[in-house]
Design an enzyme around this catalytic site. Structure first.
Site, PDB file in Angstrom:
ATOM      1  N   THR A  30      63.702  49.436  43.797  1.00  0.00           N
ATOM      2  CA  THR A  30      64.379  48.370  44.562  1.00  0.00           C
ATOM      3  C   THR A  30      65.365  48.972  45.567  1.00  0.00           C
ATOM      4  O   THR A  30      65.530  48.447  46.660  1.00  0.00           O
ATOM      5  CB  THR A  30      65.119  47.361  43.644  1.00  0.00           C
ATOM      6  OG1 THR A  30      66.029  48.086  42.800  1.00  0.00           O
ATOM      7  CG2 THR A  30      64.170  46.549  42.792  1.00  0.00           C
ATOM      8  N   PHE A  37      59.506  42.680  40.451  1.00  0.00           N
ATOM      9  CA  PHE A  37      58.598  41.589  40.127  1.00  0.00           C
ATOM     10  C   PHE A  37      59.288  40.236  40.163  1.00  0.00           C
ATOM     11  O   PHE A  37      58.718  39.251  40.603  1.00  0.00           O
ATOM     12  CB  PHE A  37      58.036  41.865  38.727  1.00  0.00           C
ATOM     13  CG  PHE A  37      56.706  41.232  38.479  1.00  0.00           C
ATOM     14  CD1 PHE A  37      55.617  41.550  39.274  1.00  0.00           C
ATOM     15  CD2 PHE A  37      56.525  40.313  37.458  1.00  0.00           C
ATOM     16  CE1 PHE A  37      54.377  40.976  39.056  1.00  0.00           C
ATOM     17  CE2 PHE A  37      55.290  39.742  37.228  1.00  0.00           C
ATOM     18  CZ  PHE A  37      54.220  40.066  38.020  1.00  0.00           C
ATOM     19  N   GLN A 103      54.725  52.365  36.004  1.00  0.00           N
ATOM     20  CA  GLN A 103      53.998  51.105  36.201  1.00  0.00           C
ATOM     21  C   GLN A 103      53.911  50.821  37.687  1.00  0.00           C
ATOM     22  O   GLN A 103      53.260  49.872  38.106  1.00  0.00           O
ATOM     23  CB  GLN A 103      54.742  49.961  35.527  1.00  0.00           C
ATOM     24  CG  GLN A 103      54.908  50.129  34.041  1.00  0.00           C
ATOM     25  CD  GLN A 103      55.856  49.087  33.483  1.00  0.00           C
ATOM     26  OE1 GLN A 103      55.450  47.984  33.150  1.00  0.00           O
ATOM     27  NE2 GLN A 103      57.110  49.421  33.383  1.00  0.00           N
ATOM     28  N   ASP A 106      53.639  52.246  44.075  1.00  0.00           N
ATOM     29  CA  ASP A 106      54.141  52.580  45.421  1.00  0.00           C
ATOM     30  C   ASP A 106      54.034  54.068  45.781  1.00  0.00           C
ATOM     31  O   ASP A 106      54.327  54.462  46.902  1.00  0.00           O
ATOM     32  CB  ASP A 106      55.601  52.108  45.569  1.00  0.00           C
ATOM     33  CG  ASP A 106      56.530  52.652  44.479  1.00  0.00           C
ATOM     34  OD1 ASP A 106      56.291  53.774  43.984  1.00  0.00           O
ATOM     35  OD2 ASP A 106      57.507  51.952  44.135  1.00  0.00           O
ATOM     36  N   HIS A 121      49.158  51.499  36.477  1.00  0.00           N
ATOM     37  CA  HIS A 121      48.644  50.319  37.184  1.00  0.00           C
ATOM     38  C   HIS A 121      48.014  50.668  38.532  1.00  0.00           C
ATOM     39  O   HIS A 121      47.911  49.809  39.402  1.00  0.00           O
ATOM     40  CB  HIS A 121      49.769  49.291  37.369  1.00  0.00           C
ATOM     41  CG  HIS A 121      50.286  48.748  36.059  1.00  0.00           C
ATOM     42  ND1 HIS A 121      51.501  48.129  35.926  1.00  0.00           N
ATOM     43  CD2 HIS A 121      49.726  48.737  34.820  1.00  0.00           C
ATOM     44  CE1 HIS A 121      51.674  47.766  34.655  1.00  0.00           C
ATOM     45  NE2 HIS A 121      50.615  48.130  33.970  1.00  0.00           N
ATOM     46  N   CYS A 132      30.361  50.528  46.665  1.00  0.00           N
ATOM     47  CA  CYS A 132      29.985  51.952  46.787  1.00  0.00           C
ATOM     48  C   CYS A 132      31.110  52.904  46.387  1.00  0.00           C
ATOM     49  O   CYS A 132      30.938  54.116  46.450  1.00  0.00           O
ATOM     50  CB  CYS A 132      29.523  52.245  48.222  1.00  0.00           C
ATOM     51  SG  CYS A 132      30.843  52.128  49.458  1.00  0.00           S
ATOM     52  N   CYS A 154      33.717  46.114  53.012  1.00  0.00           N
ATOM     53  CA  CYS A 154      33.465  47.542  53.194  1.00  0.00           C
ATOM     54  C   CYS A 154      32.565  47.756  54.413  1.00  0.00           C
ATOM     55  O   CYS A 154      31.494  47.143  54.504  1.00  0.00           O
ATOM     56  CB  CYS A 154      32.804  48.083  51.930  1.00  0.00           C
ATOM     57  SG  CYS A 154      32.329  49.815  52.076  1.00  0.00           S
ATOM     58  N   SER A 196      61.491  45.669  33.037  1.00  0.00           N
ATOM     59  CA  SER A 196      61.853  44.559  32.146  1.00  0.00           C
ATOM     60  C   SER A 196      61.183  44.734  30.777  1.00  0.00           C
ATOM     61  O   SER A 196      61.503  44.022  29.841  1.00  0.00           O
ATOM     62  CB  SER A 196      61.429  43.227  32.771  1.00  0.00           C
ATOM     63  OG  SER A 196      60.048  43.244  33.046  1.00  0.00           O
ATOM     64  N   ASN A 220      68.596  49.873  32.616  1.00  0.00           N
ATOM     65  CA  ASN A 220      68.134  48.635  33.261  1.00  0.00           C
ATOM     66  C   ASN A 220      69.306  47.672  33.346  1.00  0.00           C
ATOM     67  O   ASN A 220      70.047  47.528  32.379  1.00  0.00           O
ATOM     68  CB  ASN A 220      66.995  47.998  32.443  1.00  0.00           C
ATOM     69  CG  ASN A 220      66.130  47.094  33.305  1.00  0.00           C
ATOM     70  OD1 ASN A 220      65.512  47.554  34.259  1.00  0.00           O
ATOM     71  ND2 ASN A 220      66.099  45.817  32.993  1.00  0.00           N
TER      72      ASN A 220
HETATM   73  P1  NAD Z   1      60.053  44.039  36.545  1.00  0.00           P
HETATM   74  O1  NAD Z   1      60.224  43.473  37.917  1.00  0.00           O
HETATM   75  O2  NAD Z   1      59.491  43.147  35.491  1.00  0.00           O
HETATM   76  O3  NAD Z   1      61.447  44.594  36.031  1.00  0.00           O
HETATM   77  C1  NAD Z   1      62.282  45.366  36.847  1.00  0.00           C
HETATM   78  C2  NAD Z   1      63.607  45.490  36.132  1.00  0.00           C
HETATM   79  O4  NAD Z   1      64.395  46.381  36.882  1.00  0.00           O
HETATM   80  C3  NAD Z   1      64.356  44.162  36.016  1.00  0.00           C
HETATM   81  O5  NAD Z   1      64.709  43.941  34.665  1.00  0.00           O
HETATM   82  C4  NAD Z   1      65.607  44.389  36.902  1.00  0.00           C
HETATM   83  O6  NAD Z   1      66.751  43.806  36.346  1.00  0.00           O
HETATM   84  C5  NAD Z   1      65.730  45.895  36.931  1.00  0.00           C
HETATM   85  N1  NAD Z   1      66.318  46.420  38.150  1.00  0.00           N
HETATM   86  C6  NAD Z   1      65.952  46.157  39.439  1.00  0.00           C
HETATM   87  N2  NAD Z   1      66.668  46.888  40.300  1.00  0.00           N
HETATM   88  C7  NAD Z   1      67.559  47.603  39.540  1.00  0.00           C
HETATM   89  C8  NAD Z   1      68.578  48.538  39.845  1.00  0.00           C
HETATM   90  N3  NAD Z   1      68.850  48.901  41.100  1.00  0.00           N
HETATM   91  N4  NAD Z   1      69.289  49.077  38.820  1.00  0.00           N
HETATM   92  C9  NAD Z   1      69.044  48.732  37.511  1.00  0.00           C
HETATM   93  N5  NAD Z   1      68.068  47.854  37.176  1.00  0.00           N
HETATM   94  C10 NAD Z   1      67.330  47.307  38.168  1.00  0.00           C
HETATM   95  O7  NAD Z   1      59.195  45.375  36.708  1.00  0.00           O
HETATM   96  P2  NAD Z   1      58.176  46.105  35.744  1.00  0.00           P
HETATM   97  O8  NAD Z   1      58.722  46.107  34.355  1.00  0.00           O
HETATM   98  O9  NAD Z   1      57.842  47.373  36.415  1.00  0.00           O
HETATM   99  O10 NAD Z   1      56.884  45.165  35.732  1.00  0.00           O
HETATM  100  C11 NAD Z   1      56.420  44.575  36.933  1.00  0.00           C
HETATM  101  C12 NAD Z   1      54.973  44.829  37.310  1.00  0.00           C
HETATM  102  O11 NAD Z   1      54.858  44.644  38.730  1.00  0.00           O
HETATM  103  C13 NAD Z   1      54.526  46.244  37.071  1.00  0.00           C
HETATM  104  O12 NAD Z   1      53.280  46.139  36.516  1.00  0.00           O
HETATM  105  C14 NAD Z   1      54.391  46.901  38.446  1.00  0.00           C
HETATM  106  O13 NAD Z   1      53.118  47.505  38.573  1.00  0.00           O
HETATM  107  C15 NAD Z   1      54.400  45.771  39.447  1.00  0.00           C
HETATM  108  N6  NAD Z   1      55.330  45.999  40.599  1.00  0.00           N
HETATM  109  C16 NAD Z   1      55.430  47.248  41.158  1.00  0.00           C
HETATM  110  C17 NAD Z   1      56.302  47.465  42.217  1.00  0.00           C
HETATM  111  C18 NAD Z   1      56.372  48.849  42.797  1.00  0.00           C
HETATM  112  O14 NAD Z   1      55.409  49.596  42.750  1.00  0.00           O
HETATM  113  N7  NAD Z   1      57.534  49.253  43.346  1.00  0.00           N
HETATM  114  C19 NAD Z   1      57.092  46.418  42.707  1.00  0.00           C
HETATM  115  C20 NAD Z   1      56.962  45.158  42.114  1.00  0.00           C
HETATM  116  C21 NAD Z   1      56.075  44.952  41.049  1.00  0.00           C
END
Ligand code: NAD
Length: 251
Positions: A30, A37, A103, A106, A121, A132, A154, A196, A220
């Site tokens: 983030t 998410f 997970q 990016d 993921h 293909c 494709c 989360s 977290n």
């Molecule tokens: P989630 O969104 O469910 O949880 C993210 C957690 O991070 C939240 O509890 C939030 O409070 C915490 N958080 C966010 N920013 C923070 C910070 N700066 N400091 C401390 N805590 C912080 O994410 P998840 O558990 O990874 O599950 C979501 C699914 O969505 C995954 O399967 C993932 O593949 C996908 N996803 C990926 C991306 C990415 O690749 N960057 C982005 C969004 C969703």
């Protein structure tokens, strides 16, 4: 114990660890500008994900899928690794971290220099033809979307294109999951960062590591359902936490 003391203690454990694993979720990215998410108002909170089975069965679902991708891709395209990604890469290079299990889709861990990254993921930077199996760069397909295509196909075989991510309803790549489970069982320290911890089966790994004897630490800002079994829970924002960890571990 205050948060700084907790993080200093964690840094100490990282220095001693022989088989530490970092397990990361959307929260680590983030601060690189990619919404997690559940961030309020974020793209992910406004759209229902398209299930894999719907995606395969219906061109309307594929239209919806690509409309969401078009909206989210901008965040990924310009994102750069942040201090937390970089610190994990440096820790690995210094022998203090065995692998990152992520997970995230990016690729920011790899861009930061992490070498052993298990993507549970998949990744959003590549697009695969389900016919293909040809792989294209997301950039190329997204420029076709920008040019007005709504459901790109494709160019080689006319097959269905899909991001190289694991969609809801799709199984995780078995070999990656198996290796992630093995590394989690062998870990002496398991550090869950920015997740989360509700998306399964990924979210079963912290408990698996803990049961097998790892010290379980969670960074977290919100509560997670696994906090009660953790040895250490830190609520400090990830950027700040890694500044403290970096200084205390010498990175
Ligand atoms: P989630 O969104 O469910 O949880 C993210 C957690 O991070 C939240 O509890 C939030 O409070 C915490 N958080 C966010 N920013 C923070 C910070 N700066 N400091 C401390 N805590 C912080 O994410 P998840 O558990 O990874 O599950 C979501 C699914 O969505 C995954 O399967 C993932 O593949 C996908 N996803 C990926 C991306 C990415 O690749 N960057 C982005 C969004 C969703």
């Amino acid at each position: 114990m205050d948060e700084i003391e907790k993080l200093r203690g964690l840094a100490q454990r990282l220095r001693w660890s022989r088989s530490a694993i970092a397990f990361t979720g959307a929260g680590i990215s983030t601060e690189s500008g990619i919404g997690d998410f559940r961030s309020p108002g974020g793209v992910w909170s406004r759209h229902q994900p398209v299930l894999y089975q719907e995606f395969i069965a219906s061109s309307e679902a594929r239209r919806r899928y690509w409309a969401i991708r078009k909206e989210t891709y901008g965040q990924f395209a310009g994102a750069k690794p942040n201090l937390a990604h970089r610190t994990l890469a440096e820790l690995e290079a210094a022998g203090g971290l065995r692998a990152v299990i992520t997970q995230n889709i990016d690729r920011l861990h790899q861009m930061a220099g992490s070498r052993k990254v298990l993507e549970l993921h998949g990744n959003a930077r590549e697009i695969v033809c389900l016919g293909c199996r040809q792989v294209s760069q997301a950039e190329e397909i997204h420029s076709r979307l920008e040019a007005g295509e709504e459901v790109p196909e494709c160019h080689a075989c006319g097959g269905i294109l899909k991001a190289a991510t694991v969609s809801f309803g799709q199984p995780l790549p078995p070999a990656v999951l198996e290796e992630a489970e093995r590394l989690s069982r062998e870990a002496d320290l398991f550090l869950a960062i920015g997740s989360s911890l509700v998306v399964t089966p990924a979210a079963t790994l912290p408990a698996l590591a803990r049961r097998a004897g790892a010290f379980l630490a969670i960074i977290n800002r919100e509560e997670t359902p696994q906090d009660p079994i953790a040895d250490l829970v830190v609520r400090t924002p990830i950027g700040e936490a890694f500044q403290i960890l970096g200084t205390a571990t010498g990175f």
